[in-house]
Design an enzyme around this catalytic site. Structure first.
Site, PDB file in Angstrom:
ATOM      1  N   SER A 190       0.918  -1.169  -0.090  1.00 46.39           N
ATOM      2  CA  SER A 190       0.023   0.043   0.062  1.00 46.39           C
ATOM      3  C   SER A 190       0.734   1.243   0.128  1.00 46.39           C
ATOM      4  O   SER A 190       0.326   2.418  -0.395  1.00 46.39           O
ATOM      5  CB  SER A 190      -1.088  -0.072   1.123  1.00 46.39           C
ATOM      6  OG  SER A 190      -0.303  -0.120   2.308  1.00 46.39           O
ATOM      7  N   HIS A 218      -5.271  -4.036  -1.991  1.00 49.07           N
ATOM      8  CA  HIS A 218      -5.147  -2.835  -2.892  1.00 49.07           C
ATOM      9  C   HIS A 218      -4.783  -3.490  -4.346  1.00 49.07           C
ATOM     10  O   HIS A 218      -4.041  -2.788  -5.169  1.00 49.07           O
ATOM     11  CB  HIS A 218      -3.704  -2.318  -2.367  1.00 49.07           C
ATOM     12  CG  HIS A 218      -3.911  -1.169  -1.122  1.00 49.07           C
ATOM     13  ND1 HIS A 218      -4.561  -0.099  -1.448  1.00 49.07           N
ATOM     14  CD2 HIS A 218      -3.768  -1.632   0.032  1.00 49.07           C
ATOM     15  CE1 HIS A 218      -4.399   0.581  -0.163  1.00 49.07           C
ATOM     16  NE2 HIS A 218      -4.131  -0.512   0.552  1.00 49.07           N
ATOM     17  N   LYS A 249     -12.284  -0.815  -0.638  1.00 50.48           N
ATOM     18  CA  LYS A 249     -11.283   0.059  -1.449  1.00 50.48           C
ATOM     19  C   LYS A 249     -12.185   0.084  -2.868  1.00 50.48           C
ATOM     20  O   LYS A 249     -13.055   0.671  -3.074  1.00 50.48           O
ATOM     21  CB  LYS A 249     -10.034  -0.782  -1.417  1.00 50.48           C
ATOM     22  CG  LYS A 249      -9.482  -0.290   0.170  1.00 50.48           C
ATOM     23  CD  LYS A 249      -7.904  -0.754   0.047  1.00 50.48           C
ATOM     24  CE  LYS A 249      -7.504  -0.358   1.320  1.00 50.48           C
ATOM     25  NZ  LYS A 249      -7.655  -0.837   2.635  1.00 50.48           N
TER      26      LYS A 249
END
Lengths: 415, 82
Positions: A190, A218, A249
């Site tokens: 990240s 991610h 996310k």
């Protein structure tokens, strides 16, 4: 009164220490839906300001997508607001099962279990499957939630240098005497945006009889040709034992997470993972919205393709403008500044230019590796990206760092 | 004492410093507080010391403060060796 002045003062002192260390987190309020353009109240009490958001994990721009919002509304109407229960008592609806099945199919895994968050999934997965005679071998830069999960479990653990396969192999050799070995890594890291070399890691896991867990928070939704993740990017979709990932996310951005993988391992999580057993189910509207997200992403790669184009444009233009960015291919783009104060000052000036970005420095990243982390989104348009680059060029010029490499920036500002 | 320091230093450089890191480590370099060794990966060093010197370090002893320099690490090991 238990909360005496003396007690209060001790906590006030703790807060002051955080401020003195320069790591105090200020309040920032978003007064609009999440998106490329947001209304922000910062500092607290200041008039609202419209800025371009370049620090959200909204990689695919689905946080406020009309179809997702509509699906969440329908979920709210048809299945209610909340479950008032953990999953295994009376907190599992048909839509929880549907989302699990869709995730298994999307990620190419045998089974999936939903958790209230990926933080919870990472907190629960290790304790569910490992015992003291086992060992976890983890990359040193894995996400904090994995670190916490590893520390909560009774297995032994060791670490290897970030993405260093030679060092990992050395550790796998060292731990051949353990019952089970579990390699743990992020798919995309990240802070640096690095892609873990999962193809090499899979070879090592086979050679040394080790299981492999990848946190894809991610990566899920946009890494790989059809967005399935890092394992798709490296052509090893059938070789990963466990994936943990988030719906917070790219996959809609609301909340919730999951463990997906070998059916026996997922079943053990269902039986033993404490965050699964003792925390509420994902709320029905979020489950319904997440199902829609997976449906949208299974039909078309349009959004991940746009993200890829945006990322390429931003990386190329930043390099041409003379900013020192960390090379890579992911939409996480660290603008390297090395000095914490410089990172903070430039982020503040970027905000004044209408660009919302944040500076990161030790202990969040390694000492002397301060940076502004930029995150691209499919919600960004070309003019947004160009405005962001122009602002970096203007602010970078103010601080005299344009065209400078690492050594020159450190010589000028220190570490 | 100096021999033990050299052994510990060699292990730390091999275990924690990458070839392309611009970091020089000596006996008094801050390891934990400077970020060369983080609290999560400190476990490798603890296990190395326990095996190498046949000692057992409790969690209350293996603190970031005690592990912050080669000198302080060697002092801790010597306490156990008597």
């Amino acid at each position: 009164m238990a909360y005496s002045d003396k007690t209060r003062q001790a906590f006030v002192d703790d807060i002051e220490t955080i401020k003195k260390r320069g790591i105090f987190k200020e309040k920032r309020f978003i007064c609009s839906p999440q998106g490329a353009v947001i209304d922000v109240e910062y500092p607290e009490g200041a008039p609202r300001k419209e800025v371009l958001n370049f620090c959200a994990n909204n990689y695919l721009g689905l946080s406020s997508h009309a179809d997702v919002i509509k699906a969440a509304h329908e979920g709210l109407d048809s299945r209610g607001y909340g479950m008032s229960s953990v999953r295994f008592i009376c907190g599992t609806q048909d839509i929880h099962r549907e989302l699990q099945d869709k995730m298994s199919s999307f990620l190419g895994m045998e089974d999936t279990l939903l958790f209230p968050s990926c933080m919870d999934a990472n907190a629960g997965v290790f304790e569910s499957i490992l015992e003291p005679e086992d060992v976890i071998i983890a990359d040193r830069l894995i996400h904090a939630s994995l670190v916490d999960g590893i520390r909560l479990c009774s297995a032994q653990y060791d670490t290897f240098k970030h993405m260093n396969m030679k060092h990992l192999e050395k550790k796998l050799e060292l731990h051949q005497d353990k019952r089970h070995r579990l390699i743990v890594t992020d798919g995309v890291f990240s802070m640096d945006g690095d892609l873990c070399p999962l193809d090499e890691m899979c070879e090592l896991s086979e050679k040394y009889d080790a299981m492999l867990l990848v946190d894809e928070s991610h990566a899920s939704g946009f890494i790989g040709r059809t967005g399935r993740g890092t394992h798709e990017h490296f052509g090893v979709m059938d070789k990963i034992d466990l994936i943990t990932t988030t719906f917070g996310k790219a996959l809609g951005g609301a909340s919730g997470g999951c463990v997906s993988g070998r059916k026996e391992l997922v079943e053990l999580c269902r039986q033993k993972a404490r965050p699964y057993l003792f925390s509420n189910s994902m709320a029905p509207p979020i489950v319904a919205g997440s199902i829609k997200v997976i449906e949208v992403l299974s039909k078309t790669t349009e959004r991940r393709d746009k993200l890829e184009e945006n990322t390429q444009r931003f990386r190329e233009k930043m390099t041409s403008a003379g900013l020192n960015i960390r090379s890579g291919v992911t939409p996480i783009v660290p603008v390297m500044l090395y000095n914490a104060k410089l990172a903070n000052d430039m982020a503040r000036d970027m905000y004044a230019e209408g660009i919302y970005v944040i500076g990161f420095f030790f202990p969040v990243v390694a000492a002397g590796a301060a940076r502004i982390r930029v995150q691209l989104s499919a919600a960004h348009e070309i003019e947004h990206i160009d405005k962001c680059v122009d602002a970096f060029a203007k602010v970078g010029d103010k601080y005299g760092i344009i065209g400078m490499d690492k050594k020159a920036i450190i010589d000028k500002y220190g570490m | 004492m100096d021999e033990m320091k050299s052994v510990v230093l060699e292990y730390i450089v091999d275990e924690y410093v990458d070839e392309d890191d611009d970091v020089e480590v000596d006996f008094d370099t801050a390891l934990i507080s400077s970020g060369i060794v983080d609290s999560f990966s400190m476990v490798s060093l603890k296990v190395f010391l326990e095996k190498k010197y046949d000692i057992s370090l409790s969690d209350s002893e293996a603190t970031p403060e005690a592990f912050d320099t080669v000198t302080s690490i060697v002092e801790l090991v010597n306490k156990h060796l008597g």
